[in-house]
Design an enzyme around this catalytic site. Structure first.
Site, PDB file in Angstrom:
ATOM      1  N   PRO A 140      -6.815   8.795   3.379  1.00 34.71           N
ATOM      2  CG  PRO A 140      -7.154  10.553   1.885  1.00 34.71           C
ATOM      3  CD  PRO A 140      -7.643   9.995   3.179  1.00 34.71           C
ATOM      4  CB  CYS A 141      -1.687   6.953   2.656  1.00 34.45           C
ATOM      5  SG  CYS A 141      -1.716   5.461   1.648  1.00 34.45           S
ATOM      6  CD  GLN A 142      -4.884   8.945  -2.185  1.00 36.74           C
ATOM      7  OE1 GLN A 142      -4.771   9.301  -1.015  1.00 36.74           O
ATOM      8  NE2 GLN A 142      -6.054   8.725  -2.747  1.00 36.74           N
TER       9      GLN A 142
END
Length: 367
Positions: free
Chosen positions: A78-80
């Site tokens: 994930p790259c939030q």
């Protein structure tokens, strides 16, 4: 060659790598329901429910590998955090999961890796996040190619785009992502993908069922393989009002085509979207409440969405219906994974050490 899958989910990317000829040693995730599906479908690969940012996870993966070399790492972190921290705070703890993948590559020193993510990451902070990821891998001794790939270009009947990082050790030269294998006018369509599956009109179906007709396209033959049992093809029991609303949407239409007073509860881009049978599907999501079958007045079944993602029919999803929807929607399409795996395998298994290896990125169709 051996590969490990980080943030594996149910294993769409690693399924593609299996089909390309890799042995998958372990899938790592913190979603046990997805790991249960992974374990069922990956030829005895181990599963590990763990936090990839912790030292003990590295130790456990090393233990599972049991002395076997990890040739390739594949991952979909994930790259939030990056959208919150910006390029100057790349090492912020909110980015720990993406940083964990970089650390795993540093520790295991694989011959190559694939990392996939959402397309928006390419232009986040004017590309500075993407550039920093590439810079860090180059500092570790890898050459990297990175771009957005469309799954439909690789035989998937879905217009799904993903940002891909492909890295190999510098001794192999500069890698090149695979070339498209399908021209837009020959993209596989929804009808080609799911037109042979039972309609479920007036019935819900059951988890284990049978086909009611012969395959009607090469893609359907590919998806069926030698299966004679049909799994995960259970229809949703909509209310009559929902079915009546769907019935008003023409093939390829959406909420804008509804008469005044209908479907008012959903008014956004993807709301009340009916697929066009003669085109690839929209991007499969994790909820499946807004997309509808091109012909029938219902949302697609798990199996239909799995077909649109290019999961073969012998890939069986487990867990609750909500969990299965999430697993299918979050996955990398296996046919896209296979194209990536074949390209990477050719680069790192060749005796050559230069730029000619990417000549094998042939632009062809496979059935």
């Amino acid at each position: 060659m051996n590969a490990i899958d980080l943030f594996a989910g149910c294993g769409g990317l690693s399924k593609g790598f299996m089909d390309a000829g890799f042995d998958i040693l372990v899938g790592v995730d913190n979603d046990q329901a997805a790991l249960n599906t992974f374990e069922k479908n990956h030829n005895g690969a181990a599963v590990l429910n763990a936090d990839l940012s912790k030292q003990e996870t590295y130790d456990e993966i090393k233990k599972i590998a049991a002395g076997r070399k990890i040739d390739v790492i594949i991952a979909g972190p994930p790259c939030q955090g990056f959208s919150l921290t910006g390029p100057r705070n790349f090492d912020d703890k909110r980015n720990k999961l993406y940083l964990a993948v970089i650390e795993m590559v540093k520790r295991f020193e694989p011959e190559g890796f694939i990392i996939e993510n959402v397309p928006g990451m390419k232009t986040l902070y004017k590309g500075q996040i993407r550039d920093e990821i590439i810079r860090r891998f180059e500092k570790m001794g890898y050459n990297v190619d990175s771009d957005i790939l469309c799954a439909a270009d690789f035989g998937v009947p879905q217009l799904r785009k993903r940002l891909i990082f492909m890295g190999v050790k510098k001794k192999y030269g500069k890698p090149k992502l695979p070339l498209p294998r399908f021209e837009p006018e020959k993209y596989r369509t929804c009808k080609e993908a799911i037109g042979d599956l039972p309609s479920r009109v007036g019935e819900l179906g059951q988890e284990v069922d049978t086909y009611t007709c012969e395959p009607q396209s090469d893609y359907q033959k590919l998806m069926r393989g030698n299966m004679d049992v049909l799994y995960n093809h259970v229809a949703t029991n909509h209310t009559q009002m929902v079915k009546d609303t769907i019935a008003l949407v023409p093939e390829g239409g959406n909420y804008k085509d509804l008469p005044p007073g209908w479907g008012e509860s959903r008014r956004f881009n993807e709301a009340w979207t009916r697929y066009d049978g003669n085109k690839p599907s929209r991007t499969i999501d994790t909820g499946h409440r807004n997309h509808f079958h091109y012909k029938y007045n219902r949302v697609p079944t798990i199996r239909e969405n799995a077909r649109l993602q290019s999961f073969p029919d012998n890939f069986v999803f487990t867990g609750t219906r909500t969990q299965q929807n999430r697993q299918v929607g979050n996955a990398v399409p296996p046919l896209l994974g296979q194209a990536l795996g074949e390209t990477l395998l050719e680069i790192i298994s060749s005796d050559q050490k230069g730029g000619e290896k990417q000549d094998g990125r042939k632009k062809d169709q496979y059935n």
